[in-house]
Write a protein that holds these residues in place. Structure first.
Motif, mmCIF file in Angstrom:
data_model
loop_
_atom_site.group_PDB
_atom_site.id
_atom_site.type_symbol
_atom_site.label_atom_id
_atom_site.label_comp_id
_atom_site.label_asym_id
_atom_site.label_seq_id
_atom_site.Cartn_x
_atom_site.Cartn_y
_atom_site.Cartn_z
ATOM 1 N N ILE A 264 -5.508 5.576 -2.394
ATOM 2 C CA ILE A 264 -5.117 5.958 -1.041
ATOM 3 C C ILE A 264 -4.096 7.088 -1.071
ATOM 4 O O ILE A 264 -4.159 8.027 -0.277
ATOM 5 C CB ILE A 264 -4.570 4.734 -0.280
ATOM 6 N N TRP A 265 -3.169 7.035 -2.010
ATOM 7 C CA TRP A 265 -2.180 8.115 -2.093
ATOM 8 C C TRP A 265 -2.826 9.440 -2.496
ATOM 9 O O TRP A 265 -2.478 10.491 -1.970
ATOM 10 C CB TRP A 265 -1.071 7.741 -3.081
ATOM 11 N N PHE A 266 -3.766 9.372 -3.424
ATOM 12 C CA PHE A 266 -4.492 10.603 -3.777
ATOM 13 C C PHE A 266 -5.281 11.125 -2.577
ATOM 14 O O PHE A 266 -5.403 12.339 -2.384
ATOM 15 C CB PHE A 266 -5.427 10.346 -4.957
ATOM 16 N N LEU A 267 -5.823 10.216 -1.774
ATOM 17 C CA LEU A 267 -6.560 10.608 -0.578
ATOM 18 C C LEU A 267 -5.635 11.316 0.412
ATOM 19 O O LEU A 267 -5.982 12.356 0.981
ATOM 20 C CB LEU A 267 -7.180 9.366 0.068
ATOM 21 N N PHE A 268 -4.441 10.767 0.618
ATOM 22 C CA PHE A 268 -3.459 11.399 1.496
ATOM 23 C C PHE A 268 -3.053 12.772 0.976
ATOM 24 O O PHE A 268 -2.983 13.752 1.725
ATOM 25 C CB PHE A 268 -2.221 10.510 1.626
ATOM 26 N N LEU A 269 -2.779 12.851 -0.321
ATOM 27 C CA LEU A 269 -2.359 14.127 -0.897
ATOM 28 C C LEU A 269 -3.474 15.165 -0.809
ATOM 29 O O LEU A 269 -3.222 16.340 -0.534
ATOM 30 C CB LEU A 269 -1.943 13.916 -2.356
ATOM 31 N N GLY A 270 -4.724 14.725 -1.056
ATOM 32 C CA GLY A 270 -5.850 15.654 -0.975
ATOM 33 C C GLY A 270 -6.045 16.182 0.436
ATOM 34 O O GLY A 270 -6.323 17.369 0.635
ATOM 35 N N THR A 271 -5.901 15.310 1.437
ATOM 36 C CA THR A 271 -6.036 15.744 2.830
ATOM 37 C C THR A 271 -4.941 16.729 3.201
ATOM 38 O O THR A 271 -5.196 17.762 3.841
ATOM 39 C CB THR A 271 -5.991 14.530 3.765
ATOM 40 N N ALA A 272 -3.698 16.424 2.783
ATOM 41 C CA ALA A 272 -2.587 17.333 3.069
ATOM 42 C C ALA A 272 -2.801 18.683 2.385
ATOM 43 O O ALA A 272 -2.534 19.741 2.969
ATOM 44 C CB ALA A 272 -1.271 16.705 2.605
ATOM 45 N N TYR A 273 -3.312 18.644 1.156
ATOM 46 C CA TYR A 273 -3.565 19.893 0.434
ATOM 47 C C TYR A 273 -4.614 20.736 1.150
ATOM 48 O O TYR A 273 -4.470 21.951 1.281
ATOM 49 C CB TYR A 273 -4.026 19.581 -0.983
ATOM 50 N N GLN A 274 -5.661 20.086 1.643
ATOM 51 C CA GLN A 274 -6.708 20.816 2.349
ATOM 52 C C GLN A 274 -6.184 21.466 3.619
ATOM 53 O O GLN A 274 -6.546 22.585 3.962
ATOM 54 C CB GLN A 274 -7.870 19.886 2.680
ATOM 55 N N LEU A 275 -5.312 20.754 4.335
ATOM 56 C CA LEU A 275 -4.756 21.312 5.563
ATOM 57 C C LEU A 275 -3.860 22.512 5.268
ATOM 58 O O LEU A 275 -3.901 23.531 5.954
ATOM 59 C CB LEU A 275 -3.966 20.238 6.317
ATOM 60 N N VAL A 276 -3.052 22.408 4.207
ATOM 61 C CA VAL A 276 -2.142 23.502 3.859
ATOM 62 C C VAL A 276 -2.916 24.700 3.323
ATOM 63 O O VAL A 276 -2.610 25.854 3.621
ATOM 64 C CB VAL A 276 -1.103 23.021 2.819
ATOM 65 N N ALA A 277 -3.962 24.400 2.536
ATOM 66 C CA ALA A 277 -4.695 25.491 1.879
ATOM 67 C C ALA A 277 -5.879 25.989 2.690
ATOM 68 O O ALA A 277 -6.676 26.783 2.195
ATOM 69 C CB ALA A 277 -5.196 25.006 0.513
ATOM 70 N N ILE B 285 0.826 -1.197 0.000
ATOM 71 C CA ILE B 285 0.000 0.000 0.000
ATOM 72 C C ILE B 285 0.869 1.259 0.000
ATOM 73 O O ILE B 285 0.573 2.243 -0.680
ATOM 74 C CB ILE B 285 -0.958 0.007 1.219
ATOM 75 N N THR B 286 1.956 1.233 0.763
ATOM 76 C CA THR B 286 2.836 2.414 0.863
ATOM 77 C C THR B 286 3.879 2.459 -0.238
ATOM 78 O O THR B 286 4.698 3.380 -0.267
ATOM 79 C CB THR B 286 3.542 2.432 2.224
ATOM 80 N N THR B 287 3.858 1.495 -1.147
ATOM 81 C CA THR B 287 4.770 1.427 -2.311
ATOM 82 C C THR B 287 6.244 1.382 -1.895
ATOM 83 O O THR B 287 7.121 1.809 -2.647
ATOM 84 C CB THR B 287 4.552 2.618 -3.274
ATOM 85 N N VAL B 288 6.518 0.837 -0.698
ATOM 86 C CA VAL B 288 7.921 0.698 -0.281
ATOM 87 C C VAL B 288 8.595 -0.394 -1.094
ATOM 88 O O VAL B 288 9.657 -0.182 -1.692
ATOM 89 C CB VAL B 288 8.002 0.392 1.236
ATOM 90 N N GLY B 289 7.992 -1.590 -1.092
ATOM 91 C CA GLY B 289 8.462 -2.660 -1.956
ATOM 92 C C GLY B 289 9.907 -3.095 -1.730
ATOM 93 O O GLY B 289 10.777 -2.850 -2.558
ATOM 94 N N TYR B 290 10.157 -3.785 -0.612
ATOM 95 C CA TYR B 290 11.514 -4.266 -0.331
ATOM 96 C C TYR B 290 11.920 -5.434 -1.221
ATOM 97 O O TYR B 290 13.106 -5.699 -1.413
ATOM 98 C CB TYR B 290 11.620 -4.692 1.139
ATOM 99 N N GLY B 291 10.959 -6.135 -1.746
ATOM 100 C CA GLY B 291 11.275 -7.240 -2.646
ATOM 101 C C GLY B 291 11.469 -8.565 -1.958
ATOM 102 O O GLY B 291 11.784 -9.562 -2.624
ATOM 103 N N ASP B 292 11.295 -8.633 -0.649
ATOM 104 C CA ASP B 292 11.462 -9.906 0.049
ATOM 105 C C ASP B 292 10.258 -10.809 -0.132
ATOM 106 O O ASP B 292 10.367 -12.038 -0.088
ATOM 107 C CB ASP B 292 11.744 -9.679 1.530
#
Length: 352
Positions: free
Chosen positions: A102-115, A72-79
């Motif tokens: 989910i990433w768009f949701l996070f970005l949208g929430t952060a944008y709302q807080l900043v703006a 989900i977090t796109t870290v992807g260690y490959g193990d």
């Protein structure tokens, strides 16, 4: 009458009905992310045979939880990787869109807080542009709340009633009535300017303390020399001070209540009649209005079924018993009338 803004310069000042439950959007988004996370975990658990752990061949629930998180977090260690065709298809077609969402949701929430402060400015400008000939109530304790309820019951548009109140729980009570509310100190010029006092029809001051009421009165009169200002006086001795400060009308609830209690002694129906007279749900109303064009040149009897109680002509007050027979109404007269409402009209009035 300071023009210095409040310390909460970047906190929310304007509140409308949309802010009745300010945390619901954030809580909904958190719940949605947790639900999607649980859904991805469930799907990966069902497809665990198609996953390969390069360090441990046995896939446990902790391994699936770990893989869900890094996927989900796109870290992807490959193990841990999908090795079967079905597991890869699930990752590409099902999990990847969820990951992006989910990433768009996070970005949208952060944008709302900043703006948020820029959005606050836009909302403020939009509300202020619509305010004209409105009523400002400074202080939303029980007196302010009762005043607002009665104004609404008498037909005042909720959009034309603005509340200024520093306490958050009272601001919430205002927006529950559908009103526009500003959280702040009405003694400050900045707050009264936010409420567009320059275009207000009237200002009602019910802060609960005479010293605060006096400061609000002086500030409001400084900003608008012609607006009607009505003040609630806690102490009778301060009435003359409010009058000197430029108040149009002053009401002392405790003193006025004493008058009513004294008048009601020995008159069991007196209070019923007064309440019927003053409230929106009554069948009779006491109103003040200027003479209408079609009434000029008519006598008081032409107002029937309404009854003329008092006539203001220039600086002269004429009681109904002082009206001479055949005396005509003139342009510029102000009438105090006892208006009778029909049963149908009274039953359709909203109750307080």
């Amino acid at each position: 009458m300071s023009t210095v803004p409040s310390r909460r310069l970047f906190e929310q000042i304007l509140f409308t009905r949309d802010d009745l439950r300010p945390g619901r959007t954030l809580l909904f988004r958190i719940g949605l992310v947790l639900a999607l996370f649980a859904l991805v975990f469930l799907v990966l658990w069902l497809e665990r045979d198609g996953l390969k752990d390069n360090y441990d061949q046995h896939m446990t629930a902790i391994d699936i939880l770990y893989f869900t998180m890094i996927t989900i977090t796109t870290v992807g260690y490959g193990d841990i990787v999908p090795v079967s065709q079905q597991a890869r298809l699930v990752d590409a077609v099902f999990i990847t869109p969820i990951r992006l969402f989910i990433w768009f949701l996070f970005l949208g929430t952060a944008y709302q807080l900043v703006a948020s402060q820029y959005r606050e400015g836009y909302r403020m400008a939009k509300v202020q542009a619509a305010l004209r000939d409105h009523i400002i109530v400074c202080g939303f304790g029980y007196t302010g709340w009762s005043t607002a309820r009665e104004l609404l019951a008498k037909g005042t548009n909720p959009d034309g009633l603005v509340i200024i109140e520093p306490r958050e729980e009272r601001v919430k009570a205002a927006i529950e009535l559908g009103l526009v509310a500003f959280r702040g100190d009405a003694t400050q010029e900045t707050m009264l300017r936010h409420a567009v006092i320059q275009r207000a029809k009237a200002v009602i001051i019910t802060a609960g303390r005479d010293d605060t009421n006096a400061l609000v009165l002086l500030t409001a009169r400084h900003l608008n020399s012609t607006v009607e200002i009505l003040v609630s006086a806690v102490e009778e001795e301060n009435v003359k001070l409010f009058r000197q400060g430029g108040a149009t009308g002053i009401i002392s609830p405790s003193t006025f209540g004493g008058y009513l209690l004294a008048a009601a002694v020995g008159h069991p129906h007196f209070m019923d009649y007064v309440q019927d007279l003053l409230t929106a749900g009554g069948r009779i109303n006491l109103i003040e209005r200027p003479v209408e064009r079609n009434e000029i040149g008519q006598t008081a009897t032409a107002l029937k079924p309404d009854i003329l109680l008092r006539l203001y002509r220039g600086g002269t007050v004429i009681q109904f018993w002082d009206l001479q027979e055949g005396q005509k109404l003139e342009a510029g007269d102000v009438l105090v009338i006892l208006k009778s409402l029909s049963d149908a009209t009274a039953s359709n009035l909203p109750t307080a």
